[in-house]
Motif scaffolding. Structure first.
Motif, PDB file in Angstrom:
ATOM      1  N   UNK A   1      23.712 -12.897 -67.735  1.00  0.00           N
ATOM      2  CA  UNK A   1      24.196 -13.714 -67.012  1.00  0.00           C
ATOM      3  C   UNK A   1      24.870 -13.039 -65.592  1.00  0.00           C
ATOM      4  N   UNK A   2      26.164 -11.775 -66.317  1.00  0.00           N
ATOM      5  CA  UNK A   2      25.896 -11.166 -65.035  1.00  0.00           C
ATOM      6  C   UNK A   2      24.798 -10.424 -64.351  1.00  0.00           C
TER       7      UNK A   2
ATOM      8  N   UNK B   1      25.656  -8.055 -70.007  1.00  0.00           N
ATOM      9  CA  UNK B   1      25.223  -8.922 -70.220  1.00  0.00           C
ATOM     10  C   UNK B   1      23.965  -9.652 -68.676  1.00  0.00           C
TER      11      UNK B   1
ATOM     12  N   UNK C   1      35.512  -8.948 -70.010  1.00  0.00           N
ATOM     13  CA  UNK C   1      35.682  -7.465 -70.126  1.00  0.00           C
ATOM     14  C   UNK C   1      35.055  -6.181 -70.203  1.00  0.00           C
TER      15      UNK C   1
ATOM     16  N   UNK D   1      31.170 -20.899 -66.817  1.00  0.00           N
ATOM     17  CA  UNK D   1      30.806 -20.910 -68.644  1.00  0.00           C
ATOM     18  C   UNK D   1      30.548 -22.642 -68.348  1.00  0.00           C
TER      19      UNK D   1
ATOM     20  N   UNK E   1      29.048 -15.589 -77.777  1.00  0.00           N
ATOM     21  CA  UNK E   1      28.490 -15.660 -76.768  1.00  0.00           C
ATOM     22  C   UNK E   1      29.589 -14.825 -75.921  1.00  0.00           C
ATOM     23  N   UNK E   2      28.639 -13.368 -75.971  1.00  0.00           N
ATOM     24  CA  UNK E   2      29.514 -12.524 -75.181  1.00  0.00           C
ATOM     25  C   UNK E   2      30.053 -11.735 -74.109  1.00  0.00           C
ATOM     26  N   UNK E   3      29.809 -12.936 -73.396  1.00  0.00           N
ATOM     27  CA  UNK E   3      30.310 -12.782 -70.876  1.00  0.00           C
ATOM     28  C   UNK E   3      31.068 -13.123 -71.348  1.00  0.00           C
TER      29      UNK E   3
ATOM     30  N   UNK F   1      33.132 -11.080 -76.957  1.00  0.00           N
ATOM     31  CA  UNK F   1      33.003 -12.692 -76.684  1.00  0.00           C
ATOM     32  C   UNK F   1      32.998 -13.581 -77.393  1.00  0.00           C
TER      33      UNK F   1
END
Ligand SMILES: [Zn+2]
Lengths: 312, 212
Positions: free
Chosen positions: A239-240, A237, A219, A278, B144-146, B2
């Motif tokens: 995580x990315x 983010x 997104x 995820x 949870x945004x991602x 998210x």
């Protein structure tokens, strides 16, 4: 010419006067020694000879001290030329009287020594590395380049059509992965890889070599305001950002200079394992989260998921 | 945005709503979450006006008009089990004009206010749910945004919620069940708040009617 060398703080007029004063001083000093060398000229009386010599000697000494005085006066006007130090202007740091408080000059020398040493060691290292086969590009020189002539440069000048074919074959290989190829900056291709509804990857290519990758969320915006692929900004983010780091590591891991298409395919196969980013728990600790992050590492061979700190 | 899960946390035994909220936020802060401003979600209830009911078999439906400080320019209109409309904020004015058809049940206005917390890629909002002057419950929203697919990250969300809610971590929200592979959106969060508010309103009726 002198104007170019001197710093702007130097008074040029005084400088040329000072040069003239030096010449005058030298000639008056020469006259003193001439006078001494010639000794007493022929005169009728001994006394007359002595008198004449002393007067002449005195006169020339006076002119020396006059010229010296003049030079000293001018030298104050000239200002300090800074070019006379081996380290140029930075050499002026050594003139700082408060060495204890600002040891800049000694630090500078230290840094200079270090950089010399670094250059030397880097030279040695590059000599050693050039003997290994771990290479990404053809621009290395030295021993091995002679041993394997012309094998590598060809991979850098592959026709765009060939690159397109390789990419579209990979695109067809993985149904959950879509690859858009564009060439906004001439011959180098840029790929926008969309992996399921999980993430997007911008891949910057040079021929069939991958130069750079940035991983972003599904997104997140991957274009700049003028509609081009944004190859500079990182994901919002964590995580990315982490996955981007790992992807960069993967680029260095998958190396096979003679077969760049295999490298791209291996990299994409590895990247595809993030489809379960995820959903997959860590293969070591069995948990989903560690410090708020899912398992972001994928093993290069087994493609198993691990937390960054759980791998090995 | 998210994937988001909205849940109710019961008031701890022998504690007030305020004290329970403090317990929760302290746990979040211990985890390393950082405070990031406040939030508010409100909900107004509209009855279909009497004049439009009556045509056979049709019962009066309830419509909810909601706002979320996360989307300050939008207004959400929802039917229970029905569609969710996302409109501009001036939708409220339209509702005033439509009062021949929809009547505002003012006493039913309910809202949740509280603090936003950020932890890594998670956004947590712990709110006090109030109806009229009194606090009626506690809401916890975890985003949870991602991730954009609800079912992809449910396990991960669950693990995170358990880390600070313990046994009060909720089950899968019903909206997740209908999402399948489609992208999670703001309306899905509003549906969860609507369901939470409805649950709290009903819970409230019990002590009023019964004797304690
Ligand atoms: Zn782990």
């Amino acid at each position: 010419m002198a104007e170019g060398v001197l710093s702007p703080g130097v008074n040029l007029e005084a400088f040329s006067q000072a040069i003239a004063a030096i010449q005058a001083l030298r000639s008056s000093v020469t006259r003193v020694f001439d006078c001494l060398k010639d000794g007493m000229r022929n005169k009728e009386t001994l006394e007359g000879r002595e008198k004449g010599f002393v007067a002449a000697f005195q006169e020339s000494l006076h002119s020396v001290s006059r010229d010296l005085g003049e030079l000293e006066r001018l030298s104050n006007l000239v200002g300090k030329p800074s070019e006379n130090h081996p380290l140029h202007n930075s050499g002026l740091l050594s003139l700082d009287p408060v060495q204890d408080k600002t040891p800049l000059y000694s630090q500078l020398l230290q840094a200079y020594k270090w950089s010399n040493k670094l250059q030397y060691h880097a030279g040695l290292a590059s000599g050693l590395l050039n003997q290994q086969s771990l290479k990404r590009s053809a621009n290395q020189m030295g021993v091995s380049a002679k041993r394997r002539p012309k094998a590598q440069p060809t991979t850098l000048v592959l026709p765009p059509q060939y690159v397109d074919d390789v990419i579209s074959r990979i695109d067809r290989m993985f149904p959950e992965m879509s690859i858009q190829l564009s060439r906004p900056n001439g011959t180098s291709a840029m790929l926008l890889v969309t992996l399921g509804k999980v993430l997007k990857v911008i891949v910057v290519m040079r021929s069939l070599f991958i130069d750079r990758t940035i991983v972003k969320g599904y997104n997140e915006n991957v274009h700049t305001e003028d509609g081009k692929l944004d190859i500079w900004s990182k994901s919002n983010y964590q995580v990315f950002q982490k996955v981007t780091d790992h992807a960069t590591t993967a680029l260095l891991h998958y190396q096979l200079p003679q077969m760049p298409d295999v490298v791209v395919r291996s990299f994409m196969t590895w990247l595809r394992s993030y489809i379960k980013l995820f959903q997959a728990p860590c293969q070591r600790c069995g948990k989903f989260l560690q410090d708020g992050l899912p398992p972001t590492w994928r093993d290069f061979r087994t493609l198993e998921a691990f937390h960054d700190t759980c791998r090995q | 945005m998210g994937v988001t899960c909205v849940a109710q946390v019961p008031v701890a035994e022998g504690k007030s709503v305020q004290q329970t909220v403090e317990l929760l936020t302290r746990k979040l802060e211990l985890l390393g979450a950082e405070k990031q401003g406040t939030f508010c979600v409100d909900c107004e209830t509209y009855h279909t006006a009497a004049s439009t009911i009556g045509s056979q078999g049709q019962t009066g439906k309830l419509m909810y008009v909601m706002h979320n400080s996360e989307y300050p320019l939008s207004c959400f209109a929802l039917f229970e089990n029905g569609p969710c409309l996302i409109a501009d904020a001036n939708f409220d004015i339209l509702m005033v004009k439509l009062k021949g058809f929809f009547q505002n049940a003012k006493a039913n206005k309910i809202e949740s206010r509280g603090t936003r917390y950020q932890y890594c890629d998670f956004l947590v909002k712990v709110g006090t749910v109030t109806m009229g002057p009194s606090a009626r419950g506690i809401s916890v929203e975890v985003e949870y945004g991602p991730c954009v697919i609800a079912n992809d990250c449910w396990n991960l969300l669950m693990e995170f919620m358990q880390s600070f809610m313990g046994s009060h971590a909720p089950g899968v929200p019903s909206v997740f069940g209908t999402k399948h592979d489609s992208v999670y959106g703001p309306a899905d969060t509003m549906v969860q708040y609507m369901e939470l508010f409805n649950k709290i309103r009903k819970q409230q009726q019990v002590p009023v009617a019964g004797i304690r």
